[in-house]
Design an enzyme around this catalytic site. Structure first.
Site, PDB file in Angstrom:
ATOM      1  N   CYS A  42      98.156  41.504  42.174  1.00  0.00           N
ATOM      2  CA  CYS A  42      98.683  42.862  41.982  1.00  0.00           C
ATOM      3  C   CYS A  42      99.234  43.053  40.569  1.00  0.00           C
ATOM      4  O   CYS A  42      98.804  43.935  39.836  1.00  0.00           O
ATOM      5  CB  CYS A  42      99.773  43.116  43.019  1.00  0.00           C
ATOM      6  SG  CYS A  42     100.807  44.528  42.650  1.00  0.00           S
ATOM      7  N   ALA A 266      82.132  44.837  43.063  1.00  0.00           N
ATOM      8  CA  ALA A 266      83.303  45.433  43.726  1.00  0.00           C
ATOM      9  C   ALA A 266      82.981  45.567  45.208  1.00  0.00           C
ATOM     10  O   ALA A 266      83.165  46.606  45.817  1.00  0.00           O
ATOM     11  CB  ALA A 266      83.611  46.795  43.105  1.00  0.00           C
ATOM     12  N   GLY A 268      84.143  43.789  47.810  1.00  0.00           N
ATOM     13  CA  GLY A 268      85.101  43.145  48.706  1.00  0.00           C
ATOM     14  C   GLY A 268      85.674  41.858  48.140  1.00  0.00           C
ATOM     15  O   GLY A 268      85.228  41.362  47.099  1.00  0.00           O
ATOM     16  N   HIS A 442     108.923  75.674  44.658  1.00  0.00           N
ATOM     17  CA  HIS A 442     107.834  76.411  44.033  1.00  0.00           C
ATOM     18  C   HIS A 442     108.042  76.456  42.522  1.00  0.00           C
ATOM     19  O   HIS A 442     109.159  76.728  42.076  1.00  0.00           O
ATOM     20  CB  HIS A 442     107.784  77.841  44.580  1.00  0.00           C
ATOM     21  CG  HIS A 442     106.728  78.680  43.933  1.00  0.00           C
ATOM     22  ND1 HIS A 442     105.389  78.549  44.256  1.00  0.00           N
ATOM     23  CD2 HIS A 442     106.803  79.632  42.967  1.00  0.00           C
ATOM     24  CE1 HIS A 442     104.691  79.401  43.520  1.00  0.00           C
ATOM     25  NE2 HIS A 442     105.522  80.064  42.727  1.00  0.00           N
TER      26      HIS A 442
HETATM   27  P1  NAI Z   1      86.068  47.223  49.719  1.00  0.00           P
HETATM   28  O1  NAI Z   1      85.756  46.348  50.866  1.00  0.00           O
HETATM   29  O2  NAI Z   1      87.106  48.245  49.841  1.00  0.00           O
HETATM   30  O3  NAI Z   1      84.722  47.968  49.230  1.00  0.00           O
HETATM   31  C1  NAI Z   1      83.522  47.257  48.951  1.00  0.00           C
HETATM   32  C2  NAI Z   1      82.341  48.172  49.132  1.00  0.00           C
HETATM   33  O4  NAI Z   1      81.171  47.489  48.705  1.00  0.00           O
HETATM   34  C3  NAI Z   1      82.121  48.569  50.591  1.00  0.00           C
HETATM   35  O5  NAI Z   1      82.145  49.957  50.703  1.00  0.00           O
HETATM   36  C4  NAI Z   1      80.745  47.962  50.907  1.00  0.00           C
HETATM   37  O6  NAI Z   1      79.994  48.767  51.773  1.00  0.00           O
HETATM   38  C5  NAI Z   1      80.093  47.854  49.521  1.00  0.00           C
HETATM   39  N1  NAI Z   1      79.029  46.843  49.439  1.00  0.00           N
HETATM   40  C6  NAI Z   1      79.043  45.583  49.932  1.00  0.00           C
HETATM   41  N2  NAI Z   1      77.873  44.960  49.665  1.00  0.00           N
HETATM   42  C7  NAI Z   1      77.083  45.831  48.969  1.00  0.00           C
HETATM   43  C8  NAI Z   1      75.748  45.777  48.426  1.00  0.00           C
HETATM   44  N3  NAI Z   1      74.961  44.696  48.508  1.00  0.00           N
HETATM   45  N4  NAI Z   1      75.259  46.881  47.780  1.00  0.00           N
HETATM   46  C9  NAI Z   1      76.044  47.984  47.659  1.00  0.00           C
HETATM   47  N5  NAI Z   1      77.293  48.082  48.176  1.00  0.00           N
HETATM   48  C10 NAI Z   1      77.835  47.018  48.818  1.00  0.00           C
HETATM   49  O7  NAI Z   1      86.362  46.218  48.511  1.00  0.00           O
HETATM   50  P2  NAI Z   1      86.938  46.404  47.042  1.00  0.00           P
HETATM   51  O8  NAI Z   1      86.824  47.803  46.567  1.00  0.00           O
HETATM   52  O9  NAI Z   1      86.270  45.334  46.268  1.00  0.00           O
HETATM   53  O10 NAI Z   1      88.463  46.084  47.222  1.00  0.00           O
HETATM   54  C11 NAI Z   1      88.884  44.822  47.749  1.00  0.00           C
HETATM   55  C12 NAI Z   1      90.213  44.944  48.451  1.00  0.00           C
HETATM   56  O11 NAI Z   1      91.233  45.206  47.524  1.00  0.00           O
HETATM   57  C13 NAI Z   1      90.203  46.064  49.466  1.00  0.00           C
HETATM   58  O12 NAI Z   1      90.872  45.663  50.625  1.00  0.00           O
HETATM   59  C14 NAI Z   1      90.933  47.161  48.758  1.00  0.00           C
HETATM   60  O13 NAI Z   1      91.593  48.035  49.647  1.00  0.00           O
HETATM   61  C15 NAI Z   1      91.915  46.396  47.877  1.00  0.00           C
HETATM   62  N6  NAI Z   1      92.192  47.183  46.697  1.00  0.00           N
HETATM   63  C16 NAI Z   1      93.025  48.243  46.793  1.00  0.00           C
HETATM   64  C17 NAI Z   1      93.248  49.064  45.731  1.00  0.00           C
HETATM   65  C18 NAI Z   1      94.124  50.231  45.912  1.00  0.00           C
HETATM   66  O14 NAI Z   1      94.865  50.281  46.874  1.00  0.00           O
HETATM   67  N7  NAI Z   1      94.060  51.210  45.034  1.00  0.00           N
HETATM   68  C19 NAI Z   1      92.616  48.838  44.427  1.00  0.00           C
HETATM   69  C20 NAI Z   1      91.741  47.711  44.440  1.00  0.00           C
HETATM   70  C21 NAI Z   1      91.550  46.939  45.539  1.00  0.00           C
END
Ligand code: NAI
Length: 463
Positions: A42, A266, A268, A442
């Site tokens: 984080c 990105a 997961g 407002h």
């Molecule tokens: P995520 O799991 O949220 O999203 C990954 C996306 O990649 C999914 O929608 C999935 O369908 C897609 N994907 C997987 N394989 C693929 C493929 N071969 N081709 C195309 N798409 C594919 O993971 P993310 O964004 O990497 O984040 C990881 C973790 O960190 C999550 O739990 C997220 O909530 C957390 N995080 C939170 C943030 C925030 O609260 N702002 C910022 C960054 C991360």
């Protein structure tokens, strides 16, 4: 015994360091074992530096439109290296802040890699530490590639957020695999800094966990900014060359190729559960690879607790921090409120921001709930018009009979701040009537929350 503490915490990220502070506040002697900088992903390579970069991106986009506001900023030049260095300073300040908090709370920080041992013990190098009350595992998660399709992170042409945060310049073209929070945030950043960005998402829409209306709004905005958004696009194979990557993509039954100088993974994150002594201490994993915990976050081995990403989704800093407080209070003999996992806000800090709590409209339909949706666009909000931030809306889903807020979704500037009114409302089971009853100042963007509540009752004033 010098190496004995009430509580020993493995990992000093937002779950671990918060658990440590709360434990110390409650009079428990506490140690944190951390192999890198305090603050975890984080603070060092996640939430905090990305927010600094996103603000740089925001400024770049704002300046491009500044003439409309009567401010001619001339031709706008961006420099990712400078933005990156600023983000590092912000990160370091935060990490030092955590160090200070450890000292202030008289928490012992042990630098090194810890391994769990039976008998509530922890080995760090040749030293063994012993916990009188409990060991808390807060080892977090890490980025992952998809080596089975040729997308192993090589840190040059196939990178993760870890490397993106340290680039000195923007790649000419960038393909991002995955349009969850990480993918959406980096698409925003690199587009603003001049890269040609292609965003690929395997599921039928971007931000698959958010409400369909929120995803649709972001597609509109991103496309307008020149980001190529391809949803329902599964990357099936990659050919990684020296200075370019070619992705085979299956989208809508057709095959296509996407080429980019750099691919940002990105898709997961993987939890850090290997080589920390889980097996030796009898700690089991779930089918999905998280540490198995009971409602009190105790693992299958008594006296060992798990919090944060390793304890299961959502993998969010604020969820981990709350779990840290919860376990510390339990260990001190208190009876903390049960954590409401259905009331954890989710925020993606791209522009416009996406923030939500509770159920999406599709989930209301799947659960066959009798609901009413109220919606209010920022284009009808005076404050938003004033600042030229009219993209997005507030959407509130309420139970038809009782007015309870089933879910709330905000797309727009400052959505990350506005969502908390709805978080407090849901935590306390306020109705939409009670939200509207509170007088909203407002002109503010928060008026859109009150108006969406009213719209769900069929009586919005400003629309
Ligand atoms: P995520 O799991 O949220 O999203 C990954 C996306 O990649 C999914 O929608 C999935 O369908 C897609 N994907 C997987 N394989 C693929 C493929 N071969 N081709 C195309 N798409 C594919 O993971 P993310 O964004 O990497 O984040 C990881 C973790 O960190 C999550 O739990 C997220 O909530 C957390 N995080 C939170 C943030 C925030 O609260 N702002 C910022 C960054 C991360």
């Amino acid at each position: 015994m010098a190496n004995q503490f009430d509580v020993i915490i493995l990992g000093g990220g937002p779950a671990g360091y918060v658990a440590a502070i709360r434990s110390a506040q409650l009079g428990l002697s506490t140690a944190v074992i951390e192999q890198e900088k305090l603050g975890g992903v984080c603070v060092n390579i996640g939430c905090i530096p990305t927010k600094a970069l996103l603000h740089s991106a925001y400024i770049a986009n704002l300046l491009k439109e500044s003439k409309d506001f009567g401010v001619d900023a001339g031709s706008v030049k961006t420099d990712y290296g400078v933005a990156m260095k600023r983000s590092r300073r912000v990160s370091d300040q935060n990490s030092k802040g955590v160090e200070f908090l450890m000292k202030k709370n008289k928490i012992t920080v042990v630098k090194g890699t810890g391994t769990l041992q039976p008998g509530k013990k922890m080995k760090v190098g040749s030293d063994v530490y012993e916990a009188k009350k409990a060991v808390i595992i807060a080892t977090g998660s890490r980025v992952k590639g998809i080596p089975q399709i040729g997308l192993d992170i090589n840190k040059t042409t196939v990178i993760s957020s870890d490397e993106a945060l340290f680039l000195e310049s923007t790649p000419k073209s960038l393909a991002i695999v995955g349009a969850g929070a990480v993918g959406m945030e980096f698409a925003d950043i690199f587009n603003a800094f001049g890269a040609k960005v292609t965003l690929l998402e395997a599921l039928p829409r971007i931000l698959p966990l958010e409400d369909a209306d929120a995803a649709a709004e972001l597609v509109k905005v991103y496309k307008k900014r020149g980001i190529d958004v391809i949803a329902g696009a599964k990357v099936t194979q990659a050919k990684v060359g020296k200075d370019k990557v070619t992705l085979d993509v299956e989208a809508g039954g057709a095959k296509q190729q996407v080429e980019a100088a750099v691919v940002l993974m990105a898709a997961g994150r993987a939890v850090n559960t290997e080589n920390i002594g889980l097996k030796e201490t009898g700690i089991q994993l779930t089918d999905r690879g998280f540490i198995k915990v009971d409602p009190n976050l105790q693992t299958t081995a008594p006296g060992y607790y798990a919090i944060g990403d390793v304890a299961g989704p959502p993998m969010l800093a604020h969820k981990g921090s709350r779990e840290g407080v919860h376990v510390a209070e339990l260990l001190a003999g208190q009876k903390p409120h049960a954590i409401r996992y259905d009331n954890v806000p989710s925020v993606t800090y791209c522009h416009p921001e996406v923030a939500s709590i509770g159920l999406t409209e599709d989930q209301c339909k799947e659960k066959k709930l009798d609901y009413v949706a109220g919606k209010f666009p920022f284009s009808a909000n005076g404050r938003a018009r004033g600042s030229g931030e009219t993209e997005g809306f507030v959407k509130i889903l309420r139970d038809k009979k009782y007015g309870e807020i089933l879910g709330a979704h905000i797309v727009g500037a400052h959505a990350s701040e506005m969502i908390h009114e709805l978080a407090v409302a849901r935590e306390n089971e306020y109705t939409v009537e009670e939200i509207e009853l509170a007088i909203h100042a407002h002109p503010t963007m928060s008026e859109a929350v009150a108006q969406a509540a009213l719209d769900s009752l069929g009586r919005a004033i400003d629309m």
